[in-house]
Motif scaffolding. Structure first.
Motif, PDB file in Angstrom:
ATOM      1  N   PRO A  31       0.821  -1.211   0.000  1.00  0.00           N
ATOM      2  CA  PRO A  31       0.000   0.000   0.000  1.00  0.00           C
ATOM      3  C   PRO A  31       0.858   1.266   0.000  1.00  0.00           C
ATOM      4  O   PRO A  31       1.946   1.292   0.571  1.00  0.00           O
ATOM      5  CB  PRO A  31      -0.806  -0.101   1.299  1.00  0.00           C
ATOM      6  CG  PRO A  31      -0.354  -1.308   2.008  1.00  0.00           C
ATOM      7  CD  PRO A  31       0.647  -2.026   1.172  1.00  0.00           C
ATOM      8  N   ARG A  32       0.352   2.295  -0.667  1.00  0.00           N
ATOM      9  CA  ARG A  32       1.048   3.582  -0.752  1.00  0.00           C
ATOM     10  C   ARG A  32       0.099   4.695  -0.297  1.00  0.00           C
ATOM     11  O   ARG A  32      -0.314   5.533  -1.092  1.00  0.00           O
ATOM     12  CB  ARG A  32       1.506   3.825  -2.191  1.00  0.00           C
ATOM     13  CG  ARG A  32       2.473   2.793  -2.750  1.00  0.00           C
ATOM     14  CD  ARG A  32       3.814   2.772  -2.020  1.00  0.00           C
ATOM     15  NE  ARG A  32       4.487   4.050  -2.075  1.00  0.00           N
ATOM     16  CZ  ARG A  32       5.348   4.423  -3.010  1.00  0.00           C
ATOM     17  NH1 ARG A  32       5.674   3.600  -3.970  1.00  0.00           N
ATOM     18  NH2 ARG A  32       5.895   5.604  -2.972  1.00  0.00           N
ATOM     19  N   PRO A  33      -0.265   4.727   1.000  1.00  0.00           N
ATOM     20  CA  PRO A  33      -1.231   5.726   1.477  1.00  0.00           C
ATOM     21  C   PRO A  33      -0.748   7.160   1.313  1.00  0.00           C
ATOM     22  O   PRO A  33      -1.560   8.081   1.269  1.00  0.00           O
ATOM     23  CB  PRO A  33      -1.429   5.359   2.953  1.00  0.00           C
ATOM     24  CG  PRO A  33      -0.215   4.579   3.329  1.00  0.00           C
ATOM     25  CD  PRO A  33       0.225   3.870   2.068  1.00  0.00           C
ATOM     26  N   GLU A  34       0.555   7.359   1.187  1.00  0.00           N
ATOM     27  CA  GLU A  34       1.064   8.713   0.985  1.00  0.00           C
ATOM     28  C   GLU A  34       0.697   9.257  -0.395  1.00  0.00           C
ATOM     29  O   GLU A  34       0.722  10.465  -0.630  1.00  0.00           O
ATOM     30  CB  GLU A  34       2.587   8.775   1.184  1.00  0.00           C
ATOM     31  CG  GLU A  34       3.416   8.075   0.123  1.00  0.00           C
ATOM     32  CD  GLU A  34       3.562   6.566   0.288  1.00  0.00           C
ATOM     33  OE1 GLU A  34       4.383   5.979  -0.434  1.00  0.00           O
ATOM     34  OE2 GLU A  34       2.864   5.959   1.117  1.00  0.00           O
ATOM     35  N   PRO A  37      -5.448   6.724  -0.826  1.00  0.00           N
ATOM     36  CA  PRO A  37      -5.924   5.616   0.016  1.00  0.00           C
ATOM     37  C   PRO A  37      -5.925   4.259  -0.688  1.00  0.00           C
ATOM     38  O   PRO A  37      -5.682   3.241  -0.048  1.00  0.00           O
ATOM     39  CB  PRO A  37      -7.348   6.040   0.397  1.00  0.00           C
ATOM     40  CG  PRO A  37      -7.373   7.514   0.232  1.00  0.00           C
ATOM     41  CD  PRO A  37      -6.395   7.830  -0.877  1.00  0.00           C
ATOM     42  N   ALA A  38      -6.188   4.228  -2.002  1.00  0.00           N
ATOM     43  CA  ALA A  38      -6.244   2.953  -2.726  1.00  0.00           C
ATOM     44  C   ALA A  38      -5.023   2.738  -3.620  1.00  0.00           C
ATOM     45  O   ALA A  38      -5.067   1.945  -4.546  1.00  0.00           O
ATOM     46  CB  ALA A  38      -7.519   2.880  -3.552  1.00  0.00           C
ATOM     47  N   ALA A  39      -3.930   3.435  -3.354  1.00  0.00           N
ATOM     48  CA  ALA A  39      -2.719   3.289  -4.178  1.00  0.00           C
ATOM     49  C   ALA A  39      -1.872   2.126  -3.656  1.00  0.00           C
ATOM     50  O   ALA A  39      -1.726   1.940  -2.449  1.00  0.00           O
ATOM     51  CB  ALA A  39      -1.909   4.578  -4.157  1.00  0.00           C
ATOM     52  N   TYR A  40      -1.332   1.361  -4.592  1.00  0.00           N
ATOM     53  CA  TYR A  40      -0.437   0.247  -4.267  1.00  0.00           C
ATOM     54  C   TYR A  40       0.745   0.285  -5.217  1.00  0.00           C
ATOM     55  O   TYR A  40       0.614   0.695  -6.369  1.00  0.00           O
ATOM     56  CB  TYR A  40      -1.156  -1.100  -4.423  1.00  0.00           C
ATOM     57  CG  TYR A  40      -2.120  -1.381  -3.298  1.00  0.00           C
ATOM     58  CD1 TYR A  40      -1.739  -2.175  -2.221  1.00  0.00           C
ATOM     59  CD2 TYR A  40      -3.396  -0.839  -3.292  1.00  0.00           C
ATOM     60  CE1 TYR A  40      -2.617  -2.431  -1.180  1.00  0.00           C
ATOM     61  CE2 TYR A  40      -4.277  -1.083  -2.254  1.00  0.00           C
ATOM     62  CZ  TYR A  40      -3.878  -1.875  -1.202  1.00  0.00           C
ATOM     63  OH  TYR A  40      -4.738  -2.121  -0.173  1.00  0.00           O
ATOM     64  N   ARG A  41       1.891  -0.178  -4.752  1.00  0.00           N
ATOM     65  CA  ARG A  41       3.093  -0.214  -5.588  1.00  0.00           C
ATOM     66  C   ARG A  41       2.933  -1.203  -6.745  1.00  0.00           C
ATOM     67  O   ARG A  41       3.414  -0.973  -7.842  1.00  0.00           O
ATOM     68  CB  ARG A  41       4.307  -0.562  -4.736  1.00  0.00           C
ATOM     69  CG  ARG A  41       5.623  -0.504  -5.487  1.00  0.00           C
ATOM     70  CD  ARG A  41       6.787  -0.451  -4.513  1.00  0.00           C
ATOM     71  NE  ARG A  41       8.064  -0.558  -5.153  1.00  0.00           N
ATOM     72  CZ  ARG A  41       8.778   0.471  -5.582  1.00  0.00           C
ATOM     73  NH1 ARG A  41       8.317   1.690  -5.435  1.00  0.00           N
ATOM     74  NH2 ARG A  41       9.944   0.285  -6.145  1.00  0.00           N
TER      75      ARG A  41
END
Length: 183
Positions: A31-34, A37-41
Motif C-alpha cells: 500500500p502507498r497511502p502517501e 488511500p487505494a494506491a499500491y506499488r
C-alpha cells in the motif's frame, strides 16, 4: 495462492513489504497511502480464461503469439513499481467501477492497434511500457518468446522471457530509479 501469484511474489519479494492483498480480479501489493488511500506499488490482474484468450487472438491476430497468450493466461496485465513497469491486458468492459481497488489493466490496443511503433514488425506484440528517464519505452514480446525494450526504434536490451525481464527490471528500478505514479 495461485501459481502466478507465487511466481510474482518470488520475483517481487525484495521490492515489496508485507503480503499481497487478494481482491476480486487479481492482487495488490505494498500500500502507498502517501499517494492515495487505494494506491499500491504493485497491481496484478488475474489471467484470462479460454474465451478471453480467443478474444485476444481475434483482435490482435498474428501479434498475439503463443508467448503473449501464455503470459495473458497467467496475468491479464500488471502495473508494477508504481507504474514504472506496465504490462498491458485485455479490457473486457469499458464500464469503470470507482470503488474497485484494482481497476482495469491498460489496454493492449495501445501499441498493438493504436499508436503502433513504426519499427514494430507484424510479429511484435507490444506487451507494455517501461519508464526510463521520463520516457515511455515499448516492451516487445516477439514470436520467439524473447522480450526487448526499445528507445527511438533501437533495441536497448533483450531477455529470454517475460519472467526474466520482470525480475531484472524490478531489480534495476529498485536500485536506480524512483518510479513515478502514472495516473
Amino acid at each position: 495462492m495461485k501459481p502466478l501469484h507465487r511466481k510474482l511474489a518470488t520475483l517481487l519479494s525484495g521490492t515489496a513489504d508485507g503480503q499481497p492483498v487478494m481482491v476480486e480480479g487479481g492482487f495488490l501489493w505494498m500500500p502507498r497511502p502517501e499517494i492515495a488511500p487505494a494506491a499500491y506499488r504493485h497491481r496484478v490482474y488475474d489471467g484470462l480464461n479460454a474465451d478471453g484468450l480467443r478474444q485476444v487472438e481475434g483482435r490482435y491476430g498474428a501479434r498475439a503469439n503463443k508467448y503473449a497468450l501464455e503470459w495473458l493466461s497467467a496475468a491479464n496485465g500488471a502495473r508494477l513499481f508504481d507504474g514504472a513497469l506496465i504490462l498491458k491486458g485485455l479490457v473486457a468492459s469499458e464500464k469503470r467501477d470507482p470503488t474497485s481497488p484494482l481497476g482495469q489493466p491498460i489496454s493492449l490496443d495501445f501499441g498493438n492497434l493504436l499508436g503502433n511503433p513504426t519499427f514494430a514488425s507484424a510479429d511484435h506484440f507490444i506487451a507494455g511500457t517501461f519508464i526510463f528517464e521520463d520516457d515511455l519505452l515499448p516492451i516487445i514480446l516477439d514470436s520467439n518468446g524473447e522480450v526487448a525494450v526499445f528507445e527511438d526504434g533501437a533495441e536497448l536490451e533483450r531477455w529470454d522471457s517475460i519472467w526474466d525481464f520482470i525480475a531484472d527490471s524490478g531489480k534495476w528500478i529498485v536500485t536506480h530509479q524512483s518510479p513515478k505514479s502514472r495516473r
